[in-house]
Design a protein around this motif. Structure first.
Motif, short mmCIF file in Angstrom:
data_model
loop_
_atom_site.label_atom_id
_atom_site.label_comp_id
_atom_site.label_asym_id
_atom_site.label_seq_id
_atom_site.Cartn_x
_atom_site.Cartn_y
_atom_site.Cartn_z
N LEU A 118 29.41 -49.96 11.07
CA LEU A 118 30.81 -49.60 11.30
C LEU A 118 31.73 -50.26 10.28
N TYR A 119 31.34 -51.43 9.79
CA TYR A 119 32.13 -52.10 8.77
C TYR A 119 31.21 -52.53 7.64
N SER A 120 31.64 -52.23 6.41
CA SER A 120 30.80 -52.59 5.27
C SER A 120 30.83 -54.09 5.01
N GLY A 121 31.90 -54.77 5.45
CA GLY A 121 31.98 -56.21 5.28
C GLY A 121 31.61 -56.92 6.56
N SER A 122 32.62 -57.42 7.27
CA SER A 122 32.35 -58.14 8.51
C SER A 122 32.88 -57.38 9.70
N LEU A 123 32.23 -57.56 10.82
CA LEU A 123 32.63 -56.89 12.06
C LEU A 123 33.71 -57.75 12.73
N LYS A 124 34.88 -57.18 12.89
CA LYS A 124 35.98 -57.92 13.51
C LYS A 124 35.68 -58.13 14.99
N VAL A 125 36.15 -59.27 15.51
CA VAL A 125 35.89 -59.59 16.91
C VAL A 125 36.48 -58.53 17.83
N ALA A 126 37.69 -58.04 17.50
CA ALA A 126 38.32 -57.01 18.33
C ALA A 126 37.48 -55.74 18.35
N THR A 127 36.88 -55.40 17.20
CA THR A 127 36.02 -54.22 17.14
C THR A 127 34.74 -54.45 17.95
N ALA A 128 34.16 -55.63 17.82
CA ALA A 128 32.98 -55.95 18.61
C ALA A 128 33.28 -55.83 20.10
N GLN A 129 34.48 -56.26 20.51
CA GLN A 129 34.86 -56.16 21.92
C GLN A 129 34.96 -54.70 22.36
N ARG A 130 35.52 -53.85 21.50
CA ARG A 130 35.63 -52.43 21.86
C ARG A 130 34.25 -51.78 21.97
N LEU A 131 33.32 -52.20 21.12
CA LEU A 131 31.96 -51.67 21.22
C LEU A 131 31.32 -52.07 22.54
N ALA A 195 21.55 -56.40 29.02
CA ALA A 195 22.63 -56.06 28.09
C ALA A 195 23.30 -57.32 27.56
N ARG A 196 23.64 -58.24 28.45
CA ARG A 196 24.35 -59.46 28.05
C ARG A 196 23.52 -60.27 27.03
N VAL A 197 22.24 -60.44 27.32
CA VAL A 197 21.38 -61.24 26.45
C VAL A 197 21.18 -60.55 25.10
N ASN A 198 20.91 -59.24 25.12
CA ASN A 198 20.67 -58.52 23.88
C ASN A 198 21.91 -58.50 22.99
N ILE A 199 23.08 -58.24 23.58
CA ILE A 199 24.32 -58.18 22.80
C ILE A 199 24.63 -59.55 22.20
N ALA A 200 24.44 -60.59 22.98
CA ALA A 200 24.67 -61.94 22.45
C ALA A 200 23.78 -62.19 21.24
N PRO A 218 30.48 -65.31 20.06
CA PRO A 218 29.72 -64.09 20.35
C PRO A 218 29.17 -64.04 21.77
N VAL A 219 28.82 -65.20 22.31
CA VAL A 219 28.30 -65.23 23.68
C VAL A 219 29.39 -64.81 24.67
N ASP A 220 30.63 -65.21 24.41
CA ASP A 220 31.74 -64.80 25.28
C ASP A 220 31.97 -63.30 25.19
N VAL A 221 31.92 -62.75 23.98
CA VAL A 221 32.10 -61.31 23.79
C VAL A 221 31.00 -60.56 24.54
N ALA A 222 29.76 -61.02 24.39
CA ALA A 222 28.64 -60.37 25.08
C ALA A 222 28.80 -60.47 26.58
N GLY A 223 29.25 -61.63 27.07
CA GLY A 223 29.41 -61.81 28.51
C GLY A 223 30.48 -60.94 29.11
N SER A 224 31.43 -60.46 28.28
CA SER A 224 32.51 -59.64 28.83
C SER A 224 32.02 -58.30 29.35
N ILE A 225 30.81 -57.88 28.94
CA ILE A 225 30.30 -56.61 29.46
C ILE A 225 30.08 -56.69 30.96
N VAL A 226 29.77 -57.89 31.47
CA VAL A 226 29.53 -58.06 32.90
C VAL A 226 30.80 -57.79 33.70
N ALA A 227 31.91 -58.41 33.29
CA ALA A 227 33.18 -58.22 34.00
C ALA A 227 33.66 -56.78 33.87
#
Length: 437
Positions: A118-131, A195-200, A218-227
Motif C-alpha cells: 500500500l505504501y512504497s516507503g513506510s506504512l503510516k500508523v493511521a493507515t495501519a489502524q484503518r487496515l 488475528a491479534r497475534v498475527n497482526i502484531a 504495533p502491539v497496541d494497533v494489533a490489539g485494537s482489532i479486539v475492541a
C-alpha cells in the motif's frame, strides 16, 4: 499436455488448456507471468494472463486446492468479500512424467493490494489502524455466516480503497471451515486471538525493517482489532431492553445498523407480561446496505463507504431539486444525478490518468477536495473548478495504481447501467469538465 490433466473450472474458457501446466509454477515464461505485489504465503503464488484478465495461481496439494476452491465458492454465494475461485488444475506432470502440485486459480481483485504494497516507503500508523479496522469488519461478517477462518492476518487479506477507509477481502481460505449452526463464542474468540497475534507479528516485522512510521506500538494497533470487533458484534447481535415509552429506540437501533452498512432481515420484539418494557434482537443479513441502495437506484457498483458518500450527495441533490419544485420520483432524480454529477466528474479525468483510482474513489476524492478548498478559502467552490484543481493538484501526482499492478491503464470501465437496461460504455460518455456546475 498430458492426458491425465484434470481441470475443474467455474470459468468456461478454452484458453485454460493453453497454459503451460507441464511446467513448475516457478518456471513459467515471462510472456505468461505478470509481476504483481503479493503478500506472504506458505505456498508459491504467481500471477498470469488469461483471456485478458489477471489470475492468481497457487501451487498446493490436491486436497487443499479442492477444499479451498469449494470454500471460496460457498463464501461467494453467501456474499462474503473474498476472491473469486476460477479453477483447480490437477494431474499435472512435467516433461519427464514426474508429478507436479495441483494449482488453484483465482481471479485477481482489481485495484486491490496486499498491505505491504500500500505504501512504497513506510506504512503510516493511521493507515495501519484503518487496515486493522477493515479486517475487524471482515471478521465479523465471516463469523455472522458461521465461518471460522483459523488463520486471520493482514497477509491473508487484500485491501481496496473505500472513501478514505479500506475494504477488506479474504484471499486465503485453506484453513477455514463453515458451521451452518453458527460459531460458538469460544471459536470466535479463538479467531480473534489468532488475528491479534498475527497482526502484531506483521506490524513488528514492518517496524524492524523500518517500514512502519514511529509513534505507536504495533502491539497496541494489533490489539485494537479486539475492541473494534467486539463493538461491531455487540451492535449487530446483542439484545436491547428498554422502557415501553422509549419505542423510538427500535428505529434508532435499525438506523445504527444501517449506518454500519447492514440490513435487517427481521426484528424479534418482546414485551414483558405487564407491558412495561420491550426487548429487541435484530436478525442481521449481509452487509452492503448502502451498496445495494446505490446499485438499485443508479446501477453503480461501489464499495460500502463509497456508496454511502455517493448516496449522501445524491440525497442532497434530490432535496435541492425538490425545493425547486421538481416532483420527480426517486429513480428519476437518481438518473438525473448520475448524468449531471457522477458521469461528468469521472469523464473529466484524462484517459492517461484513469488508472490512478477507480471511478467511485475519484468521485469521493473530488468532493473531499472541493470541501478542503472551500474551507481554506472561505468561499463556495463550483464543482467544475474543484474537478480541474483535483486533476492538476492531486491526481497528476498520485502513483498509477493500475500501472503498479501492471494492468492496462488505457480505459477504466465504469459499471453504469443505462435507462434501457444495457451497460453504458466509455465511448458513450464524452463530457467536458467545463459543463459542470
Amino acid at each position: 499436455m498430458s492426458g491425465n490433466l484434470r481441470i475443474t473450472s467455474a470459468l468456461m474458457d478454452a484458453t485454460l488448456l493453453e497454459m503451460p501446466w507441464h511446467l513448475p509454477l516457478d518456471q513459467w515464461p515471462d510472456d505468461v507471468v505478470v509481476t504483481l505485489p503479493k503478500g506472504i504465503s506458505r505456498h508459491l503464488v504467481r500471477f498470469a494472463h488469461l483471456s485478458g484478465r489477471v489470475v492468481a495461481l497457487k501451487e498446493t496439494s490436491d486436497e487443499m486446492a479442492r477444499g479451498e476452491y469449494d470454500m471460496l465458492r460457498r463464501l461467494g454465494r453467501l456474499q462474503v468479500p473474498c476472491v473469486e475461485p476460477l479453477a483447480v488444475v490437477a494431474g499435472r506432470v512435467d516433461e519427464h512424467g514426474e508429478p507436479l502440485e495441483t494449482i488453484l486459480a483465482t481471479r485477481h481483485l482489481k485495484f486491490s493490494m496486499p498491505y505491504r504494497a500500500l505504501y512504497s516507503g513506510s506504512l503510516k500508523v493511521a493507515t495501519a489502524q484503518r487496515l486493522v479496522d477493515a479486517l475487524a469488519l471482515l471478521l465479523v461478517r465471516l463469523h455472522l455466516v458461521g465461518f471460522f477462518w483459523g488463520d486471520v492476518s493482514l497477509s491473508n487479506t487484500l485491501f481496496r480503497r473505500d472513501a478514505g477507509a479500506f475494504a477488506a477481502y479474504l484471499v486465503d481460505a485453506e484453513t477455514g471451515k463453515l458451521y451452518p449452526g453458527g460459531l460458538s463464542r469460544g471459536q470466535r474468540e479463538n479467531d480473534l486471538e489468532i488475528a491479534r497475534v498475527n497482526i502484531a507479528g506483521e506490524l513488528l516485522d514492518l517496524q524492524a525493517g523500518g517500514r512502519l512510521d514511529e509513534g505507536q506500538d504495533p502491539v497496541d494497533v494489533a490489539g485494537s482489532i479486539v475492541a473494534q470487533y467486539r463493538e461491531l458484534w455487540a451492535q449487530l447481535t446483542e439484545v436491547e431492553q428498554f422502557d415501553q415509552a422509549e419505542r423510538w429506540r427500535i428505529n434508532e437501533r435499525v438506523e445504527r445498523l444501517n449506518a454500519l452498512g447492514f440490513d435487517i432481515d427481521e426484528l424479534q420484539i418482546r414485551t414483558d407480561a405487564d407491558g412495561t418494557s420491550v426487548r429487541i434482537q435484530p436478525k442481521v443479513v449481509d452487509a452492503g446496505h448502502h451498496h445495494r441502495r446505490l446499485l438499485g437506484l443508479t446501477g453503480l457498483d461501489a464499495e460500502e463507504n463509497q456508496a454511502r458518500r455517493m448516496l449522501n450527495d445524491l440525497d442532497q441533490y434530490a432535496a435541492a431539486q425538490r425545493r425547486r419544485g421538481d416532483d420527480a420520483d426517486d429513480e428519476q432524480l437518481a438518473h438525473d444525478w448520475l448524468v449531471s454529477r457522477f458521469e461528468p466528474i469521472v469523464q473529466a479525468v484524462p484517459r492517461h490518468l484513469r488508472g490512478r483510482l477507480e471511478p467511485a474513489e475519484v468521485f469521493h476524492q473530488v468532493l473531499e477536495h472541493r470541501w478542503y478548498i472551500a474551507e481554506r478559502e472561505s468561499r463556495g467552490v463550483p464543482l467544475a473548478e474543484a474537478v480541474q484543481s483535483y486533476i492538476v493538484d492531486v491526481l497528476e501526482h498520485r502513483r498509477d495504481e493500475a500501472a503498479v499492478l501492471e494492468v492496462s491503464t488505457q480505459t477504466v470501465p465504469i459499471p453504469i447501467i443505462g435507462p434501457n437496461g444495457q451497460p453504458i460504455g466509455d465511448e458513450d460518455l464524452e463530457v467536458d469538465w467545463r459543463d459542470l456546475v
